[in-house]
Scaffold this motif. Structure first.
Motif, mmCIF file in Angstrom:
data_model
loop_
_atom_site.group_PDB
_atom_site.id
_atom_site.type_symbol
_atom_site.label_atom_id
_atom_site.label_comp_id
_atom_site.label_asym_id
_atom_site.label_seq_id
_atom_site.Cartn_x
_atom_site.Cartn_y
_atom_site.Cartn_z
ATOM 1 N N ASP A 1 0.897 -1.276 0.009
ATOM 2 C CA ASP A 1 0.003 0.034 -0.175
ATOM 3 C C ASP A 1 1.001 1.325 -0.108
ATOM 4 O O ASP A 1 1.713 1.642 0.882
ATOM 5 C CB ASP A 1 -0.909 -0.172 1.077
ATOM 6 C CG ASP A 1 -1.804 1.108 1.276
ATOM 7 O OD1 ASP A 1 -2.233 1.810 0.156
ATOM 8 O OD2 ASP A 1 -2.272 1.689 2.298
ATOM 9 N N TYR A 2 0.862 2.125 -1.084
ATOM 10 C CA TYR A 2 1.761 3.095 -1.203
ATOM 11 C C TYR A 2 1.034 4.351 -1.336
ATOM 12 O O TYR A 2 0.407 4.670 -2.155
ATOM 13 C CB TYR A 2 2.403 3.189 -2.463
ATOM 14 C CG TYR A 2 3.993 3.612 -2.435
ATOM 15 C CD1 TYR A 2 3.904 5.163 -2.312
ATOM 16 C CD2 TYR A 2 4.938 3.042 -2.532
ATOM 17 C CE1 TYR A 2 5.446 5.809 -2.378
ATOM 18 C CE2 TYR A 2 6.189 3.600 -2.705
ATOM 19 C CZ TYR A 2 6.464 4.943 -2.459
ATOM 20 O OH TYR A 2 7.722 5.309 -2.477
ATOM 21 N N GLY A 3 0.893 5.136 0.060
ATOM 22 C CA GLY A 3 0.090 6.333 0.090
ATOM 23 C C GLY A 3 0.418 7.082 1.397
ATOM 24 O O GLY A 3 1.370 6.754 2.119
ATOM 25 N N ILE A 4 -0.677 7.681 1.763
ATOM 26 C CA ILE A 4 -0.594 8.350 3.231
ATOM 27 C C ILE A 4 -1.697 8.021 3.881
ATOM 28 O O ILE A 4 -2.852 8.110 3.665
ATOM 29 C CB ILE A 4 -0.650 10.075 2.867
ATOM 30 C CG1 ILE A 4 0.670 10.315 2.158
ATOM 31 C CG2 ILE A 4 -0.909 10.748 4.254
ATOM 32 C CD1 ILE A 4 0.545 11.944 1.697
ATOM 33 N N THR B 1 -5.290 1.664 7.582
ATOM 34 C CA THR B 1 -6.628 1.130 7.282
ATOM 35 C C THR B 1 -6.854 0.061 6.277
ATOM 36 O O THR B 1 -7.481 -1.017 6.390
ATOM 37 C CB THR B 1 -7.863 2.278 7.459
ATOM 38 O OG1 THR B 1 -7.537 2.852 8.396
ATOM 39 C CG2 THR B 1 -9.095 1.473 7.018
ATOM 40 N N PHE B 2 -6.268 0.488 5.032
ATOM 41 C CA PHE B 2 -6.082 -0.425 4.068
ATOM 42 C C PHE B 2 -5.578 -1.878 4.424
ATOM 43 O O PHE B 2 -6.323 -2.940 4.060
ATOM 44 C CB PHE B 2 -5.667 0.099 2.713
ATOM 45 C CG PHE B 2 -5.902 -0.620 1.647
ATOM 46 C CD1 PHE B 2 -6.763 -1.030 0.829
ATOM 47 C CD2 PHE B 2 -4.575 -1.512 1.053
ATOM 48 C CE1 PHE B 2 -6.760 -1.734 -0.626
ATOM 49 C CE2 PHE B 2 -4.664 -2.263 0.067
ATOM 50 C CZ PHE B 2 -5.853 -2.512 -0.603
ATOM 51 N N THR C 1 -2.575 2.209 -4.556
ATOM 52 C CA THR C 1 -1.945 3.689 -4.063
ATOM 53 C C THR C 1 -3.210 4.630 -3.991
ATOM 54 O O THR C 1 -4.341 4.459 -4.627
ATOM 55 C CB THR C 1 -1.037 4.478 -5.075
ATOM 56 O OG1 THR C 1 -0.830 5.630 -4.901
ATOM 57 C CG2 THR C 1 -1.860 4.406 -6.575
ATOM 58 N N HIS C 2 -3.130 5.398 -2.604
ATOM 59 C CA HIS C 2 -4.183 6.001 -2.354
ATOM 60 C C HIS C 2 -3.756 7.219 -1.666
ATOM 61 O O HIS C 2 -3.177 7.292 -0.787
ATOM 62 C CB HIS C 2 -5.319 5.456 -1.417
ATOM 63 C CG HIS C 2 -6.512 6.204 -0.842
ATOM 64 N ND1 HIS C 2 -7.566 6.512 -1.588
ATOM 65 C CD2 HIS C 2 -6.405 6.679 0.315
ATOM 66 C CE1 HIS C 2 -8.476 7.212 -0.855
ATOM 67 N NE2 HIS C 2 -7.995 7.276 0.160
ATOM 68 N N GLY C 3 -4.462 8.596 -2.010
ATOM 69 C CA GLY C 3 -4.185 9.837 -1.329
ATOM 70 C C GLY C 3 -2.508 10.303 -1.442
ATOM 71 O O GLY C 3 -2.319 11.100 -0.610
ATOM 72 N N PHE C 4 -2.079 9.550 -2.423
ATOM 73 C CA PHE C 4 -0.451 9.897 -2.637
ATOM 74 C C PHE C 4 -0.260 10.883 -3.574
ATOM 75 O O PHE C 4 0.609 11.864 -3.751
ATOM 76 C CB PHE C 4 0.364 8.543 -2.279
ATOM 77 C CG PHE C 4 1.558 8.564 -2.909
ATOM 78 C CD1 PHE C 4 2.451 9.374 -2.382
ATOM 79 C CD2 PHE C 4 1.931 8.116 -3.938
ATOM 80 C CE1 PHE C 4 3.843 9.425 -2.981
ATOM 81 C CE2 PHE C 4 3.077 8.163 -4.877
ATOM 82 C CZ PHE C 4 4.141 8.709 -4.144
ATOM 83 N N TRP D 1 -3.732 -1.054 -8.335
ATOM 84 C CA TRP D 1 -5.146 -0.374 -7.910
ATOM 85 C C TRP D 1 -5.022 0.924 -7.652
ATOM 86 O O TRP D 1 -4.206 1.397 -6.700
ATOM 87 C CB TRP D 1 -5.689 -1.002 -6.593
ATOM 88 C CG TRP D 1 -6.909 -0.557 -6.173
ATOM 89 C CD1 TRP D 1 -7.535 0.534 -6.671
ATOM 90 C CD2 TRP D 1 -7.562 -1.147 -5.170
ATOM 91 N NE1 TRP D 1 -8.782 0.762 -5.834
ATOM 92 C CE2 TRP D 1 -8.811 -0.228 -5.122
ATOM 93 C CE3 TRP D 1 -7.467 -2.136 -4.246
ATOM 94 C CZ2 TRP D 1 -9.807 -0.691 -3.954
ATOM 95 C CZ3 TRP D 1 -8.464 -2.357 -3.375
ATOM 96 C CH2 TRP D 1 -9.586 -1.787 -3.204
ATOM 97 N N ILE D 2 -5.328 1.889 -8.647
ATOM 98 C CA ILE D 2 -5.171 3.220 -8.673
ATOM 99 C C ILE D 2 -6.343 3.792 -8.165
ATOM 100 O O ILE D 2 -7.302 3.595 -8.438
ATOM 101 C CB ILE D 2 -4.736 3.995 -9.980
ATOM 102 C CG1 ILE D 2 -3.601 3.278 -10.738
ATOM 103 C CG2 ILE D 2 -4.844 5.480 -9.690
ATOM 104 C CD1 ILE D 2 -3.469 3.555 -12.147
ATOM 105 N N ASP D 3 -6.378 4.290 -6.808
ATOM 106 C CA ASP D 3 -7.422 4.538 -6.044
ATOM 107 C C ASP D 3 -7.736 6.313 -5.859
ATOM 108 O O ASP D 3 -6.845 6.791 -5.129
ATOM 109 C CB ASP D 3 -7.385 4.075 -4.619
ATOM 110 C CG ASP D 3 -8.614 3.822 -3.772
ATOM 111 O OD1 ASP D 3 -9.653 4.585 -4.299
ATOM 112 O OD2 ASP D 3 -8.707 3.230 -2.690
#
Length: 458
Positions: free
Chosen positions: A314-317, A321-322, A376-379, A407-409
């Protein structure tokens, strides 16, 4: 009158020419002198002057490098023998139930200092004299830094007894990012500590260096400080969806001093990204309920390839939770995170999940074709440079296994830039499982996608 002035004028003119000639000679001599000094090396650093004028034997009159190295070896052997005798004496005192004070005195005042002296002596870097001209071989950048701990770290470590190591080399090269040269003052401050003592609470300095390209940072030989009131973490059946105990975090470098302060309702919380990440009631709704078409559910994604998802990134900020939701589905997710104004890494770990402390500057420390999923989410959004995004996408492609999903979120950008970003995401020719575009505002749009890496059996 004219005749009487003529000899004086002529004399003045002659004197003027003489002064000009003498001045020219002075300038010429000065230039020749400067040229000679420059060719001789007087404008070089002190070490360069010594190397230019003298060989090693001249600099160290009566100083034999080879003999010094042999002598250091003899002293090390003597220290090892003495340390072995003292350690055996301590063990004998333990068996014979000797005086506790005598045992503590031997350990604290003799054995440990002797061991430290032994280690320090082993780390003395004696110049290597090679060839008949007796020139000293130095490694690049070592003399750029002043702090001895950095010099020791970046000096290549030769294998013992001349053997080739498991990497197939005769040395191990500890590296630091080349941008460290631009942050010499900060890096030397980071590496300025007493060996074996407590490190400064300076993770924010380390993160500043990492974000500015000084990455990876050198290892340090000091003890990391923990919270003075550290408590046992909650058991795993509670920790996933419970706000951790704030006493388990060192809050000295944050604006807040407890997790409750990180609420999105607090305008002085110290960070702006992922504003609800520390509110468990809001976090529980993510990826199990959707408010728009760009919100994919975990159940929908896992149903695309039942039983094939085991591990992922999971690559994000976020606060993990994910990874928590995927753990409930028996999928292990590593969460890349930085402490951008809040203790994101501590939060992830205290929830019983795995944080990965990496920056955008770094190649992911994961092997090729190993991950089932990259999320990736929020990043990433419209701030990211296209060339940087290109390198990142290729690195994600490297670690994804054939058939793995990207998964581009909820990626968002300006409408005018959509074609550029669509090209970036589709250039690797992944199979589209989901591709949804939705309006965020008048000028911005959301993009969510689920893409499968092709086999590439070449």
């Amino acid at each position: 009158m004219g005749r009487s002035c003529l000899p004086k004028c002529r004399l003045a003119r002659i004197m003027g020419w003489i002064q000009m000639i003498l001045g020219g000679l002075v300038i010429l001599v000065s230039i020749l002198s400067l040229t000679r000094f420059y060719s001789a090396g007087f404008f070089l650093h002190n070490e360069d002057i010594c190397q230019h004028f003298y060989n090693v034997r001249d600099v160290s009159d009566g100083f034999d490098v080879k003999s010094l190295s042999e002598r250091i070896g003899e002293v090390i052997e003597m220290l090892e023998t003495l340390q072995g005798k003292l350690e055996s004496k301590v063990q004998q005192m333990q068996k014979n139930k000797g005086s506790l004070l005598d045992k503590e005195f031997l350990e604290d005042q003799i054995v440990r200092p002797l061991h430290s002296a032994n280690v320090a002596l082993r780390q003395i870097r004696v110049p290597r004299v090679e060839g008949m001209n007796s020139t000293v071989k130095e490694d690049p950048l070592i003399n750029f830094f002043i702090t001895e701990e950095i010099r020791k770290y970046i000096t290549p470590k030769e294998n013992r007894v001349g053997k080739i190591n498991l990497y197939g080399t005769d040395k191990v090269y500890n590296t630091i990012g080349h941008a460290c040269v631009l942050y010499k003052k900060e890096l030397e401050k980071y590496m300025d500590y007493d060996i074996g003592s407590y490190c400064d609470d300076d993770w924010n300095l380390a993160q500043k260096l990492m974000l500015n390209g000084c990455d990876p940072l050198p290892r340090r030989r000091c003890l990391t400080r923990a919270s003075k009131e550290y408590q046992r973490p909650y058991p795993i059946n509670e920790s996933l969806w419970r706000l951790p105990d704030g006493r388990n975090v060192r809050w000295g470098n944050y604006q807040c001093r407890k997790f409750e302060c990180l609420s999105s309702k607090n305008p002085k919380r110290g960070f702006s990204k992922c504003t609800g990440c520390f509110e468990m009631e809001k976090e529980k709704l993510k990826w199990v309920s959707n408010s728009s078409a760009v919100d994919f559910l975990i159940s929908e994604v896992l149903a695309i390839k039942p039983g094939e998802f085991r591990i992922g990134l999971d690559y994000g900020i976020g606060s993990g939770t994910f990874a928590a939701r995927m753990r409930e589905q028996n999928v292990t997710i590593v969460s890349a995170a930085l402490n951008l104004g809040a203790p994101f890494n501590e939060m992830i770990a205290l929830r019983g999940l795995v944080p990965l402390y990496v920056t955008l500057n770094q190649r992911l420390p994961l092997f090729d074709n190993t991950m089932d999923l990259v999320h990736t989410h929020g990043f990433m959004d419209s701030w990211i440079d296209l060339l940087l995004l290109d390198f990142i996408l290729y690195d994600w492609d490297r670690i994804l296994r054939p058939g793995g999903l990207l998964w581009i979120d909820r990626f968002f950008c300006n409408r005018k830039d959509l074609d550029d970003y669509m090209y970036m995401f589709l250039q690797l020719r992944y199979k589209k499982h989901k591709w949804v575009i939705s309006s965020k505002s008048k000028d911005e749009i959301y993009l969510s996608a689920l893409l499968e890496k092709p086999p590439r059996a070449i």
